[in-house]
Design a protein around this motif. Structure first.
Motif, mmCIF file in Angstrom:
data_model
loop_
_atom_site.group_PDB
_atom_site.id
_atom_site.type_symbol
_atom_site.label_atom_id
_atom_site.label_comp_id
_atom_site.label_asym_id
_atom_site.label_seq_id
_atom_site.Cartn_x
_atom_site.Cartn_y
_atom_site.Cartn_z
ATOM 1 N N ASP A 32 31.537 18.285 48.733
ATOM 2 C CA ASP A 32 30.912 17.724 47.530
ATOM 3 C C ASP A 32 30.342 16.322 47.700
ATOM 4 O OD1 ASP A 32 31.036 19.888 45.867
ATOM 5 O OD2 ASP A 32 33.074 19.438 45.190
ATOM 6 N N GLY A 34 27.754 15.814 49.273
ATOM 7 C CA GLY A 34 26.313 16.025 49.152
ATOM 8 C C GLY A 34 25.629 16.462 50.443
ATOM 9 N N LYS A 35 26.374 17.103 51.324
ATOM 10 C CA LYS A 35 25.804 17.484 52.617
ATOM 11 C C LYS A 35 24.641 18.470 52.455
ATOM 12 C CE LYS A 35 28.492 19.669 55.542
ATOM 13 N NZ LYS A 35 27.997 20.985 55.927
ATOM 14 N N SER A 36 24.838 19.499 51.643
ATOM 15 C CA SER A 36 23.757 20.477 51.459
ATOM 16 C C SER A 36 22.545 19.803 50.835
ATOM 17 C CB SER A 36 24.198 21.613 50.541
ATOM 18 O OG SER A 36 25.410 22.136 50.989
ATOM 19 N N THR A 37 22.800 18.970 49.842
ATOM 20 C CA THR A 37 21.710 18.282 49.154
ATOM 21 C C THR A 37 20.960 17.372 50.131
ATOM 22 O OG1 THR A 37 23.119 18.284 47.195
ATOM 23 C CG2 THR A 37 21.160 16.895 47.120
ATOM 24 N N ASP A 154 23.063 6.755 42.520
ATOM 25 C CA ASP A 154 22.540 6.879 41.153
ATOM 26 C C ASP A 154 23.653 7.174 40.156
ATOM 27 O OD1 ASP A 154 22.842 9.379 42.454
ATOM 28 O OD2 ASP A 154 21.698 10.346 40.849
ATOM 29 N N ALA A 265 20.863 11.373 47.658
ATOM 30 C CA ALA A 265 20.170 12.536 48.210
ATOM 31 C C ALA A 265 19.498 13.367 47.126
ATOM 32 C CB ALA A 265 21.154 13.407 48.995
HETATM 33 P P1 GDP Z 1 28.382 19.481 49.838
HETATM 34 O O1 GDP Z 1 29.568 20.216 49.374
HETATM 35 O O2 GDP Z 1 28.736 18.253 50.610
HETATM 36 O O3 GDP Z 1 27.350 20.307 50.530
HETATM 37 O O4 GDP Z 1 27.728 18.891 48.503
HETATM 38 P P2 GDP Z 1 26.472 19.379 47.674
HETATM 39 O O5 GDP Z 1 25.207 19.023 48.369
HETATM 40 O O6 GDP Z 1 26.660 20.780 47.255
HETATM 41 O O7 GDP Z 1 26.613 18.396 46.427
HETATM 42 C C1 GDP Z 1 27.737 18.414 45.590
HETATM 43 C C2 GDP Z 1 27.318 18.013 44.183
HETATM 44 O O8 GDP Z 1 26.887 16.667 44.170
HETATM 45 C C3 GDP Z 1 26.152 18.828 43.663
HETATM 46 O O9 GDP Z 1 26.353 19.069 42.294
HETATM 47 C C4 GDP Z 1 24.964 17.928 43.896
HETATM 48 O O10 GDP Z 1 23.918 18.181 42.995
HETATM 49 C C5 GDP Z 1 25.565 16.568 43.669
HETATM 50 N N1 GDP Z 1 24.854 15.515 44.421
HETATM 51 C C6 GDP Z 1 24.576 15.468 45.731
HETATM 52 N N2 GDP Z 1 23.928 14.332 46.049
HETATM 53 C C7 GDP Z 1 23.791 13.645 44.893
HETATM 54 C C8 GDP Z 1 23.190 12.391 44.545
HETATM 55 O O11 GDP Z 1 22.652 11.664 45.363
HETATM 56 N N3 GDP Z 1 23.263 12.020 43.238
HETATM 57 C C9 GDP Z 1 23.857 12.791 42.294
HETATM 58 N N4 GDP Z 1 23.874 12.349 41.047
HETATM 59 N N5 GDP Z 1 24.417 13.972 42.569
HETATM 60 C C10 GDP Z 1 24.387 14.396 43.849
#
Ligand code: GDP
Length: 540
Positions: A32, A34-37, A154, A265
Motif C-alpha cells: 500500500d 504505492g508500488k503499483s501506482t 498530497d 505517484a
Molecule cells: P501497492 O500495494 O504498494 O502496490 O500500492 P498501490 O499502488 O496499490 O497503492 C495503494 C493505495 O494508495 C491506492 O489506493 C492508491 O491509489 C493510493 N496511492 C498511491 N500513491 C498515492 C499518492 O501519491 N497519493 C495518494 N493520495 N494516494 C496514493
C-alpha cells in the motif's frame, strides 16, 4: 578467443553500448505504499503505455493464462511477476517486479539479486515499515545503491526532516535529498530541485490519471504565491546544506547514502524527476564476479543467471519458465547456451521477453535485460547459462525462512509422486526442504519466508504431481545456521530443533521465536548459531 579479446570485437562494442543504455532496478516497499501506482506512473511518464492501468495485475490482466490466474484473482495479488521494460529517451529501463504483501516470498528477495539499483518507496505518513526494512536488508547485504522516493505527499503525513532522520537512525543510510517539498504533506504545492534551485509548482489534473500540470516559477513569484510555505522550505534547504546532506556519488554507489525525492505517484507529482534520477544516477550493468571472484565483463560472450522459476503459466503447456538476468553478451533467440551446472546444451528457440502482463517473443537482448526461457525443466534458481568461455556465478543466497510446516502425502499410495514433487519444488526453489532422521523422509519440513509459498506447493503437488498433501504448521519462526558439533545440544533444548536443508546440506536450528533464541544464545554461548544471510536479513 579470450574473454577480453571478444570484448574488443564489433559485437563487443555493440554490447557495451547497449549495456550502457540500460538501467535495471526494482521497487522495494511495504504493501500500500504505492508500488503499483508508481510503476504505472513511471511507465506513463515514459510514455511506454498509453494509459495508466494497463501495466500491472491490478487493472485488466490479459495475456498469460495460467493455473495461478484463479488464485491470483481470488486473492487480488500478482504471482506472475514480470519485468517491465520502459523505453525512455535513449535509455531502456528494466523494472523488475518484486511481488508485495501477502505473496511475500523468497522470489521477492531473489529479484533483488538481479537488479543494479533499488527504489525504496515510502508512504509519507508511515516512513519505514516492516517489509521495506526486510527488503532493504537484502540491498544492504549486496551494497546496492538505493534511491528513496517519499510518496503520497498530497496526503497528510510526517515532517520531511523527521522522515530523513528516521532513515538515517534506523537503517544507517545517509539521506541526501535531491528535491524538497513546498507545503507540508497534505498541502503539496510543488518541489524545489536542489541542484538547480528551480521551483516547479504542481497542479492536479482532473481525475489525476494523466501527467500533472507543472509550472516553473521564479523565486519572487514562488515567494508571493506560496508565502510562508515557501519561506519554510527555503529555510529547511539551508539547514540541509549546513548538515552537508548533498548528493554524493561514491557513497550512493556503495549503498551508504541515498538520494531522496519527494512526490506523489497518484497525481504524478515528481515522478518525472524520479525517472531522470534513475537514468542519471543508477548504475548501468557492470561486470559480474563469478564463483572465483573474477569479473565477467559485460561485453564478454553471453552469460546470465536464473533468478526465478515459474511453472504452469500456460495450462496447455505444462512448461516451466526460467527468468534469466543477462550479465554479459548479446542474446540472440535460438542460440544454444551451456547450462553450467550440468555442462549440457540448452536451446533457446522459444525465448520470451517480458513486458507487463504480455509475453512477447524477442530476438535480441543485452546485459541488464531479463529473458524468460520456456521448457526450462532442467534449470534451477541460481543456475548460470553461458556461451563461449565457461563461467559460473555464485549461488543466490537462500534466505532465512520464517514459516515452517510439515508436509505429508494424503494418499500413502502416492509416495513416489510425493517424493518426486517435493524434490522438484526444492530444486526450483519454491520452498526450502528440510529433513531429519527423527522426522523421516515421509514427513519433510517445508520452510519459507512467506506463507504463500506453501499454497503454491499444495496446488502444484495436487495438480502437477498428482499427490495432494496436507501441511501442519510448526511453532517455529526463526532459523539459524549451526554445525554438527553444536547440533545435538541444540536439538535437545526445548523450543528448538535441528534439521538439514536438503538443497545444500546446511544444518539449521529452528527456534520457537526470537526471544527464545536470545535466551539460548545467552545461556549457551558455546553453541554455534549464525544468521543465514550476511547482513542479517533475519535479525528481526
Ligand atoms: P501497492 O500495494 O504498494 O502496490 O500500492 P498501490 O499502488 O496499490 O497503492 C495503494 C493505495 O494508495 C491506492 O489506493 C492508491 O491509489 C493510493 N496511492 C498511491 N500513491 C498515492 C499518492 O501519491 N497519493 C495518494 N493520495 N494516494 C496514493
Amino acid at each position: 578467443m579470450s574473454v577480453d579479446q571478444e570484448a574488443g570485437t564489433r559485437q563487443g562494442v555493440e554490447v557495451a553500448r547497449e549495456a550502457g543504455r540500460r538501467r535495471t532496478f526494482a521497487v522495494i516497499s511495504h504493501p500500500d505504499a504505492g508500488k503499483s501506482t508508481l510503476t504505472e506512473a513511471l511507465a506513463l511518464h515514459a510514455s511506454a503505455i498509453s494509459s495508466a492501468g494497463a501495466v500491472h495485475g491490478k487493472g485488466d490482466r490479459k495475456g498469460v493464462t495460467s493455473d495461478w490466474m484463479q488464485m491470483e484473482q481470488e486473492r487480488g495479488i500478482s504471482i506472475t511477476s514480470a519485468a517491465l521494460r520502459i523505453d525512455y529517451d535513449d535509455r531502456v529501463l528494466n523494472l523488475l517486479d518484486t511481488p508485495g504483501h501477502a505473496d511475500f516470498s523468497e522470489d521477492t528477495y531473489r529479484v533483488l539479486s538481479a537488479v543494479d539499483c533499488a527504489i525504496m518507496l515510502l508512504d509519507s505518513a508511515k516512513g519505514l515499515e516492516p517489509q521495506t526494512l526486510k527488503l532493504f536488508d537484502v540491498c544492504r547485504a549486496r551494497r546496492m545503491p538505493v534511491i528513496t522516493f517519499v510518496n503520497k505527499w498530497d496526503r497528510p503525513g510526517r515532517e520531511p526532516l523527521e522522515l530523513l532522520d528516521e532513515i538515517e537512525q534506523r537503517i544507517g543510510l545517509r539521506p541526501t535529498p535531491l528535491n524538497w517539498p513546498v507545503g507540508i504533506a497534505g498541502d503539496f504545492r510543488g518541489l524545489i530541485d536542489r541542484a538547480s534551485g528551480t521551483y516547479t509548482k504542481m497542479t492536479r489534473t482532473p481525475g489525476g490519471a494523466s501527467k500533472a500540470v507543472e509550472r516553473v516559477l521564479s523565486d519572487e513569484e514562488a515567494a508571493r504565491v506560496e508565502g510562508a510555505e515557501w519561506e519554510r522550505a527555503v529555510e529547511e534547504i539551508e539547514l540541509l546544506e549546513a548538515l552537508g546532506a548533498d548528493y554524493d556519488e561514491a557513497s550512493f554507489l556503495a549503498g551508504e547514502s541515498s538520494p531522496v525525492l519527494f512526490g506523489a505517484a497518484l497525481p504524478n507529482f515528481g515522478v518525472g524527476h524520479l525517472l531522470e534520477t534513475v537514468v542519471g544516477l543508477a548504475p548501468a550493468p557492470a561486470a559480474k564476479a563469478d564463483e572465483k571472484d573474477e569479473p565477467r565483463p559485460v561485453a564478454a560472450p553471453f552469460s546470465g543467471q536464473v533468478f526465478k522459476m515459474q511453472a504452469n503459466m500456460d495450462k496447455n503447456h505444462r512448461d516451466r519458465m526460467a527468468f534469466v538476468r543477462i550479465s554479459s553478451g548479446r542474446f540472440d533467440r535460438g542460440m544454444v547456451l551451456t547450462h553450467a551446472a550440468t555442462g549440457r546444451p540448452f536451446a533457446t528457440k522459444y525465448t520470451q521477453a517480458v513486458f507487463g502482463a504480455d509475453r512477447s517473443t524477442i530476438d535480441a537482448a543485452y546485459p541488464g535485460d531479463v529473458i524468460a526461457l520456456v521448457n526450462a525443466q532442467a534449470l534451477a534458481v541460481g543456475d548460470t547459462l553461458y556461451d563461449g568461455p565457461r563461467v559460473v556465478f555464485p549461488a543466490i543466497p537462500s534466505f532465512a525462512p520464517e514459516h515452517f510446516v510439515v508436509a505429508r502425502a494424503l494418499d500413502a499410495g502416492k509416495y513416489k509422486q510425493f517424493q518426486r514433487g517435493i524434490a522438484q519444488l526444492d530444486a526450483e526453489g519454491v520452498v526450502q526442504v528440510l529433513s531429519s532422521d527423527v522426522r523421516g523422509e515421509q514427513a519433510p519440513v517445508l520452510a519459507a519466508v512467506g506463507p504463500l509459498q506453501f499454497d503454491v506447493v499444495r496446488a502444484r503437488m495436487e495438480q502437477e504431481f498428482r499427490s495432494p498433501i496436507e501441511t501442519s504448521p510448526l511453532d517455529y519462526s526463526v532459523a539459524r545456521r549451526t554445525d554438527a558439533e553444536s547440533a545435538p545440544a541444540l536439538h535437545a533444548l526445548s523450543g528448538a530443533e535441528v534439521l538439514k536443508r536438503r538443497g545444500d546440506g546446511e544444518l539449521l536450528v529452528l527456534v520457537h521465536n526470537k526471544w527464545r533464541l536470545r535466551v539460548i544464545e545467552r545461556d549457551h554461548p558455546e553453541l554455534f548459531m549464525e544468521p543465514l544471510l550476511a547482513g542479517g536479513v533475519d535479525e528481526g
